[in-house]
Design a protein around this motif. Structure first.
Motif, short mmCIF file in Angstrom:
data_model
loop_
_atom_site.label_atom_id
_atom_site.label_comp_id
_atom_site.label_asym_id
_atom_site.label_seq_id
_atom_site.Cartn_x
_atom_site.Cartn_y
_atom_site.Cartn_z
N GLU A 98 -3.61 3.56 -6.68
CA GLU A 98 -3.43 2.09 -6.96
C GLU A 98 -2.95 1.93 -8.46
O GLU A 98 -2.30 1.08 -8.62
N SER A 133 -9.58 -3.64 -3.19
CA SER A 133 -9.64 -2.38 -3.96
C SER A 133 -10.26 -1.35 -3.45
O SER A 133 -11.21 -1.42 -2.71
N PHE A 137 -1.95 -6.06 -3.32
CA PHE A 137 -3.23 -5.30 -3.27
C PHE A 137 -4.08 -6.18 -2.44
O PHE A 137 -4.35 -7.13 -2.62
N GLY A 154 1.03 -1.24 -0.27
CA GLY A 154 0.01 -0.11 0.11
C GLY A 154 0.70 1.18 0.03
O GLY A 154 1.72 1.35 0.64
#
Length: 339
Positions: free
Chosen positions: A131, A107, A104, A89
């Motif tokens: 992201e 989401s 990840f 992250g």
């Protein structure tokens, strides 16, 4: 290998499942002979077998911009002394010539959709954009579930969070009916919503029952024991002694608490969110219950030891597929390939 892992927080400063998952992975990798340093805002604590590099929080950032602050802090780190960087992250500003793995844990786009406040919806919408930047910059993108991969097609590997089958193991149940909740009081985890159901509808049908809550804020209502922040050992004890665990979250990328409950020999009840659906094997390893049937299901489980035993066995068998050592081996294989 000399590995750099990153995550904004450690379990001593947050109840977030990702922090626990990263901490456990780092400890497991150390146990497998790797030199691991974890970059974070949190201080080290007694469970850390790895080296902790506590980064300075950029001044002037409110808590809502915690992720942005961590991204800026990571941008100042020199990773040249490591074989590989594994980011969990907020790594969209990392600059390194080392191989970069990005895991990840769900989401941000789906987090935004499930947000219950406008502030969180806006923040998660911003993170959904970062992201995408991280996904393009990483040498390899890992998702913790098929659901994550569906939201982020850049994900090419699926490696779920692992669970310690030695720490989280079946044991003696409490003498009286106990329902356990682990998560935040408000937002998508819906701790207070569950507390209201328990006080108004479940407790009158199951006298003497207790809802034990490990949460960021005290849950309000009769028959509720608020435990606050607990150690990993105390958390494991709460899981194994509970009769039923329930996390009625509207969204989970995977849902570590379901996994910890199943490994501890406790029925794991989830709402039909994406992470719970995958971990609970579409309801084969634990009940997936819509809101309008949740009260009746929890009452029945608390009153029916035979049904609880059946779910406990199914759940524990499912949890063994997520053994933490196996998960660490899968990451090792990726590291070796990239290095």
């Amino acid at each position: 290998m000399k590995l750099a892992l990153t995550h904004a927080d450690l379990p001593n400063q947050t109840k977030g499942g990702v922090a626990h998952g990263v901490h456990y992975l780092a400890n497991t990798l150390v146990g497998r002979g790797h030199d691991v340093t974890l970059f974070t805002f949190s201080p080290a604590f007694d469970e850390c077998r790895y080296t902790v590099r506590t980064l300075s929080h950029p001044p002037g950032f409110p808590s809502v911009l915690h992720s942005l602050a961590f991204a800026l802090a990571l941008a100042r780190v020199d990773f040249s002394g490591f074989d590989l960087v594994h980011c969990h992250g907020d790594g969209w500003k990392i600059t390194t010539d080392r191989p970069l793995v990005r895991t990840f844990h769900g989401s941000a786009q789906e987090e935004a959709r499930s947000a219950t406040s406008m502030k969180r919806k806006i923040m998660q919408s911003v993170l959904a954009r970062t992201e995408k930047i991280e996904a393009r910059r990483a040498n390899l993108c890992v998702g913790i579930s098929k659901t994550t991969q569906q939201s982020l097609p850049e994900v090419t590997e699926i490696i779920p969070h692992g669970v310690s089958l030695t720490r989280f193991a079946p044991g003696e149940k409490s003498a009286t009916p106990t329902l356990l909740f682990v998560g935040t009081a408000q937002g998508r985890k819906r701790g207070q919503w569950l507390a209201d159901l328990f006080t108004r509808k479940i407790l009158p049908e199951v006298p003497g029952a207790t809802l034990r809550a490990i949460s960021d804020q005290p849950l309000e209502g009769e028959g509720i024991v608020n435990l606050g922040r607990v150690s990993s050992e105390a958390l494991a004890q709460e899981y194994r002694s509970a009769w039923v665990f329930c996390l009625p979250s509207t969204y989970e990328g995977q849902g570590i608490p379901y996994l910890e409950a199943m490994a501890s020999g406790t029925v794991a009840v989830g709402s039909p969110n994406p992470g719970a659906t995958e971990v609970l094997d579409n309801g084969k390893a634990g009940p997936l219950i819509p809101d309008d049937a949740l009260t009746a299901t929890l009452i029945r489980l608390l009153q029916n030891p035979t049904e609880r035993t059946e779910w406990e066995q199914k759940g524990h068998a499912r949890a063994t597929l997520y053994d933490g050592e196996t998960i660490a081996q899968r990451y090792e294989a990726l590291y070796q390939r990239l290095v």
